[in-house]
Design a protein around this motif. Structure first.
Motif, short mmCIF file in Angstrom:
data_model
loop_
_atom_site.label_atom_id
_atom_site.label_comp_id
_atom_site.label_asym_id
_atom_site.label_seq_id
_atom_site.Cartn_x
_atom_site.Cartn_y
_atom_site.Cartn_z
N ALA A 79 9.55 -5.30 20.66
CA ALA A 79 9.73 -3.72 20.35
C ALA A 79 9.72 -3.67 18.94
CB ALA A 79 10.77 -3.16 21.12
N LEU A 80 10.61 -4.58 18.35
CA LEU A 80 10.88 -4.33 16.78
C LEU A 80 9.88 -4.97 15.96
CD1 LEU A 80 14.75 -5.16 16.19
CD2 LEU A 80 13.62 -3.05 15.97
N PHE A 81 8.95 -5.95 16.44
CA PHE A 81 7.89 -6.64 16.00
C PHE A 81 6.69 -5.60 16.08
CE2 PHE A 81 3.80 -8.88 15.94
CZ PHE A 81 3.99 -9.63 14.63
N ILE A 82 6.61 -4.62 16.75
CA ILE A 82 5.57 -3.65 16.97
C ILE A 82 5.84 -2.68 15.89
CG2 ILE A 82 4.68 -1.79 18.44
CD1 ILE A 82 5.10 -3.76 20.74
N VAL A 83 7.13 -2.17 16.01
CA VAL A 83 7.56 -1.05 14.96
C VAL A 83 7.30 -1.61 13.56
CG1 VAL A 83 9.62 0.16 14.00
CG2 VAL A 83 9.46 -0.03 16.42
N LEU A 84 7.57 -2.93 13.21
CA LEU A 84 7.28 -3.67 11.86
C LEU A 84 5.89 -3.52 11.47
CD1 LEU A 84 8.27 -5.02 9.37
CD2 LEU A 84 7.92 -7.16 10.51
N GLU A 85 5.10 -3.89 12.40
CA GLU A 85 3.55 -3.85 12.39
C GLU A 85 2.99 -2.51 11.97
OE1 GLU A 85 1.94 -5.53 15.91
OE2 GLU A 85 1.02 -7.04 14.93
N GLN A 86 3.69 -1.29 12.80
CA GLN A 86 3.29 0.00 12.52
C GLN A 86 3.69 0.52 11.30
OE1 GLN A 86 5.18 1.79 15.98
NE2 GLN A 86 3.45 1.52 17.33
N GLU A 87 4.96 0.26 10.92
CA GLU A 87 5.22 0.75 9.44
C GLU A 87 4.49 -0.02 8.43
OE1 GLU A 87 7.65 2.82 7.16
OE2 GLU A 87 7.52 2.98 9.50
N LEU A 88 4.25 -1.37 8.66
CA LEU A 88 3.45 -2.01 7.61
C LEU A 88 1.94 -1.23 7.24
CD1 LEU A 88 4.73 -5.57 7.87
CD2 LEU A 88 5.25 -4.09 6.09
N ALA A 89 1.55 -1.18 8.45
CA ALA A 89 0.12 -0.61 8.72
C ALA A 89 0.19 0.94 7.95
CB ALA A 89 -0.37 -0.42 10.06
N ARG A 90 0.97 1.70 8.35
CA ARG A 90 1.12 2.95 7.77
C ARG A 90 1.47 3.11 6.23
NH1 ARG A 90 5.02 6.48 5.99
NH2 ARG A 90 6.87 5.35 6.59
#
Length: 99
Positions: A79-90
């Protein structure tokens, strides 16, 4: 992004299974009397790997060459990996970009 994380996790698992198959192939060759040089050449691996595998095989048999799973647990949960990916993409900060 969840798909990327699951593909990433799956690729590690596939790689681990592939490496285990190579080690088990080496065990069959050890049992057939093949030398370390022959095994390394035939399986296209380093002599150092074959030496480690032969010691493990002599100590624990084929079971000694089976994968024990990941060395350590992932630092980030899925779950945290997904949040990190989303934040970096954003933020547009892939690969250390500071723009």
């Amino acid at each position: 992004m969840a798909v990327a994380a699951s593909i990433h996790a799956g690729s590690w698992s596939n790689g681990r299974r592939f490496r285990e198959r190579i080690r088990l192939e080496a065990a069959e060759r050890f049992a057939a009397g093949a030398s370390n040089v022959e095994v390394a050449k035939d399986l296209r691996v380093s002599m150092r790997s074959v030496q480690r595998w032969r010691r493990a095989w002599q100590d624990a048999g084929t079971q000694g060459l089976r994968s024990a799973g990941p060395v350590s647990r992932p630092k980030l949960s899925e779950a945290l990996f997904i949040v990190l990916e989303q934040e970096l993409a954003r933020r547009g900060r892939w690969r250390g970009s500071r723009r």
